[in-house]
Enzyme design. Structure first.
Site, PDB file in Angstrom:
ATOM      1  N   GLY A  67      -6.505  -7.444 -10.543  1.00 21.69           N
ATOM      2  CA  GLY A  67      -6.397  -6.108 -11.123  1.00 21.69           C
ATOM      3  C   GLY A  67      -7.696  -5.535 -11.656  1.00 21.69           C
ATOM      4  N   CYS A  84      -1.938  14.743  11.724  1.00 20.61           N
ATOM      5  CA  CYS A  84      -1.085  15.917  11.527  1.00 20.61           C
ATOM      6  C   CYS A  84      -0.229  15.772  10.279  1.00 20.61           C
ATOM      7  CB  CYS A  84      -0.207  16.126  12.761  1.00 20.61           C
ATOM      8  SG  CYS A  84      -1.212  16.360  14.214  1.00 20.61           S
ATOM      9  N   GLU A  85      -0.879  15.738   9.155  1.00 21.88           N
ATOM     10  CA  GLU A  85      -0.226  15.658   7.846  1.00 21.88           C
ATOM     11  C   GLU A  85      -1.153  16.377   6.872  1.00 21.88           C
ATOM     12  OE1 GLU A  85       2.483  13.625   6.716  1.00 21.88           O
ATOM     13  OE2 GLU A  85       2.815  12.374   8.480  1.00 21.88           O
ATOM     14  N   GLY A  96      -8.928  -8.943  -6.036  1.00 23.54           N
ATOM     15  CA  GLY A  96      -9.075  -8.527  -4.639  1.00 23.54           C
ATOM     16  C   GLY A  96     -10.138  -7.450  -4.572  1.00 23.54           C
ATOM     17  N   ARG A  97      -9.739  -6.266  -5.049  1.00 24.15           N
ATOM     18  CA  ARG A  97     -10.583  -5.074  -4.946  1.00 24.15           C
ATOM     19  C   ARG A  97     -12.032  -5.285  -5.427  1.00 24.15           C
ATOM     20  NH1 ARG A  97      -8.180  -0.058  -5.650  1.00 24.15           N
ATOM     21  NH2 ARG A  97      -6.546  -1.230  -6.703  1.00 24.15           N
ATOM     22  N   TYR A 155      -8.557  -2.481   0.537  1.00 23.94           N
ATOM     23  CA  TYR A 155      -7.393  -1.656   0.830  1.00 23.94           C
ATOM     24  C   TYR A 155      -7.759  -0.499   1.765  1.00 23.94           C
ATOM     25  CZ  TYR A 155      -5.793  -4.447  -3.089  1.00 23.94           C
ATOM     26  OH  TYR A 155      -5.489  -5.501  -3.911  1.00 23.94           O
TER      27      TYR A 155
HETATM   28  N1  LLP Z   1      -2.416 -10.621  -7.379  1.00 27.30           N
HETATM   29  C1  LLP Z   1      -1.250 -10.018  -7.098  1.00 27.30           C
HETATM   30  C2  LLP Z   1       0.002 -10.736  -7.344  1.00 27.30           C
HETATM   31  C3  LLP Z   1      -1.254  -8.696  -6.588  1.00 27.30           C
HETATM   32  O1  LLP Z   1      -0.094  -8.092  -6.333  1.00 27.30           O
HETATM   33  C4  LLP Z   1      -2.481  -8.031  -6.374  1.00 27.30           C
HETATM   34  C5  LLP Z   1      -2.514  -6.666  -5.836  1.00 27.30           C
HETATM   35  C6  LLP Z   1      -3.677  -8.717  -6.665  1.00 27.30           C
HETATM   36  C7  LLP Z   1      -3.604 -10.009  -7.182  1.00 27.30           C
HETATM   37  C8  LLP Z   1      -5.034  -8.110  -6.464  1.00 27.30           C
HETATM   38  O2  LLP Z   1      -5.194  -6.957  -7.233  1.00 27.30           O
HETATM   39  P1  LLP Z   1      -6.644  -6.260  -7.297  1.00 27.30           P
HETATM   40  O3  LLP Z   1      -7.562  -7.206  -7.977  1.00 27.30           O
HETATM   41  O4  LLP Z   1      -7.076  -5.973  -5.893  1.00 27.30           O
HETATM   42  O5  LLP Z   1      -6.384  -5.012  -8.054  1.00 27.30           O
HETATM   43  N2  LLP Z   1      -3.278  -0.744  -2.302  1.00 27.30           N
HETATM   44  C9  LLP Z   1      -3.643  -0.476  -3.679  1.00 27.30           C
HETATM   45  C10 LLP Z   1      -3.728  -1.727  -4.497  1.00 27.30           C
HETATM   46  C11 LLP Z   1      -2.447  -2.519  -4.465  1.00 27.30           C
HETATM   47  C12 LLP Z   1      -2.595  -3.839  -5.153  1.00 27.30           C
HETATM   48  C13 LLP Z   1      -1.401  -4.706  -4.899  1.00 27.30           C
HETATM   49  N3  LLP Z   1      -1.471  -5.994  -5.536  1.00 27.30           N
HETATM   50  C14 LLP Z   1      -4.943   0.330  -3.702  1.00 27.30           C
HETATM   51  O6  LLP Z   1      -5.458   0.663  -2.646  1.00 27.30           O
HETATM   52  O7  LLP Z   1      -5.432   0.700  -4.769  1.00 27.30           O
END
Ligand code: LLP
Length: 412
Positions: A237, A342-343, A276-277, A369
């Protein structure tokens, strides 16, 4: 190459013109994602070193599933059989893989149990018996952790908040007693090794992360009074600054988490973080060609060849990604940048592209993402992906021609 992505965190920048030359030399068709592999590896290494190598950074593979990045030295947080198979094939040791997900199928559970991963994160009371049954059927034990819903609401887009009472994720605190009871009753098949939480994405400061972590520490302490525990997983997160929201760097989240664990006298547990991000977003860009301009009433449009199928975030979350000319600094006339889909939601917002319109633009902070959420909507093949290390292209997966798509759909 020392970071071609001029990101808001101040990562060193090689001029965009150099990126253009690199793409021309490799004859890369747009739209193309370009990743600075060295910067991703450095980001991962500094976070790992920051929390201490006895702990585990489990990269959330969903952010970007490119093998090159999955191999960057972290463990893996996976949410499907596909991601699990990918992580294993990329060489991530099973003991460094955790699997989350609210609806893991029996086949996915079987796969995780056979691989002997670090932990299957149980997201409901109902799942306890399902996992136990699959482990018994396989004649093996399953390592499990309870994903706790800590009841912490965060200031993020509703689509990426996961730790509040209404979310489908995790087990409510009030139901933990029942969950532990079921886990203990299945002690012939389950090893309860940990607890975890993930409150959502795009956190600007460690505050809400620590709020959730404190809840988890309480849960861990209560469990430890009765049974042993190995790991505590605070989730991912960590946000990034897309250009308009100052955000703490990953290291700040990491060190605050490690410090909290010590302060809570739980320093002997193995800490798991699931970013992740933050590891990949700033180190990837999406390069698109400008197809044409359009002057319509008082509106100046720039039509580009990348659309919401290539980068969904603006359409899905109203996210803003900085867009700049590839070969010169941003500035000058404002254009509304839109894609070909087309959106009406296929709209990247207003950006200073200047006159005359550049031939190509760079969409920044697209390493997470981006490709992983891309689709072939409107008969548009998936974009190219280019991996850059030490100033040269080390891997290129060029956008498939439309023939591949036509053939596949024709055969459907
Ligand atoms: N752990 C779990 C259980 C998760 O569900 C997620 C992300 C992460 C870790 C990694 O989160 P991060 O560090 O990347 O924030 N598609 C969206 C983000 C969806 C995240 C879903 N879960 C976007 O483009 O902002």
């Amino acid at each position: 190459m020392a970071g071609f992505c001029r990101n808001a965190q101040g990562v060193a920048c090689l001029g965009s013109a150099a990126l253009g030359e690199l793409l021309d030399r490799a004859a890369v068709p747009t739209p193309a994602y370009v990743y600075d592999v060295d910067a991703v590896i450095a980001e991962a290494e500094s976070l790992r070193a920051g929390i201490g190598l006895a702990h585990l950074v489990a990269y959330a593979v969903k952010a970007n599933s490119a093998g090159t990045l999955v191999r960057a030295g972290c463990g893996a947080d996976v949410v499907s059989g596909g991601e699990l198979a990918l992580a294993l094939a990329a060489g991530v040791a099973p003991g460094r893989i955790l699997m989350s997900g609210v609806a893991k199928t029996d086949a996915e559970l079987d796969q995780a149990i056979a691989a002997g991963i670090c932990a299957i994160q149980l997201e409901s009371v109902e799942e306890v018996q399902r996992v136990a049954a699959r482990a018994r059927a396989a004649g093996r034990r399953a390592r499990v952790s309870l994903r706790v819903n800590p009841g912490v609401a965060i200031d993020s887009h509703a689509h990426v908040a996961t730790g509040h009472d209404e979310a489908k994720f995790g087990i409510l605190r009030a139901e933990l007693g029942e969950a532990w009871q079921k886990v203990d009753a299945a002690a012939d098949a389950l090893d309860a090794v940990g607890v975890s939480a993930h409150v959502g994405s795009m956190l600007q400061t460690p505050g809400p992360y620590l709020e959730s972590a404190r809840v988890l520490c309480d849960v861990a302490r209560a469990r430890r009074a009765r049974a042993s525990l190995e790991i505590i997983d605070f989730g991912g997160g960590f946000g990034i600054d897309y250009g308009d929201r100052p955000t703490a760097p990953p290291a700040a989240f990491g060190s605050a988490a490690a410090e909290l664990l010590r302060a809570e006298s739980l320093g002997d547990l193995r800490l798991v973080l699931e970013p992740g991000r933050a590891l990949v977003a700033p180190h990837g860009v999406l390069v698109a060609s400008v197809v044409q301009g359009k002057l319509s009433g008082s509106r100046r449009w720039a039509m580009i060849d990348a659309g919401m199928n290539d980068l969904l975030r603006p359409a899905l979350y109203g996210a803003r990604h900085r867009i700049e000319p590839l070969e010169r600094p941003p500035g000058g006339a404002l254009y509304r940048v839109v894609g070909p889909v087309c959106e009406s939601a296929d709209d990247f917002g207003e950006h200073a592209l200047g006159d005359p319109l550049p031939a190509r633009v760079v969409i920044r902070d697209a390493g997470a993402y981006g490709f992983s959420m891309a689709s072939e909507y409107n008969g548009r093949p998936l974009p190219s992906e280019v991996f850059v290390s030490d100033g040269s292209v080390t891997k290129l997966s060029a956008r498939p021609g439309v023939e591949t798509w036509v053939k596949r759909r024709l055969d459907a």
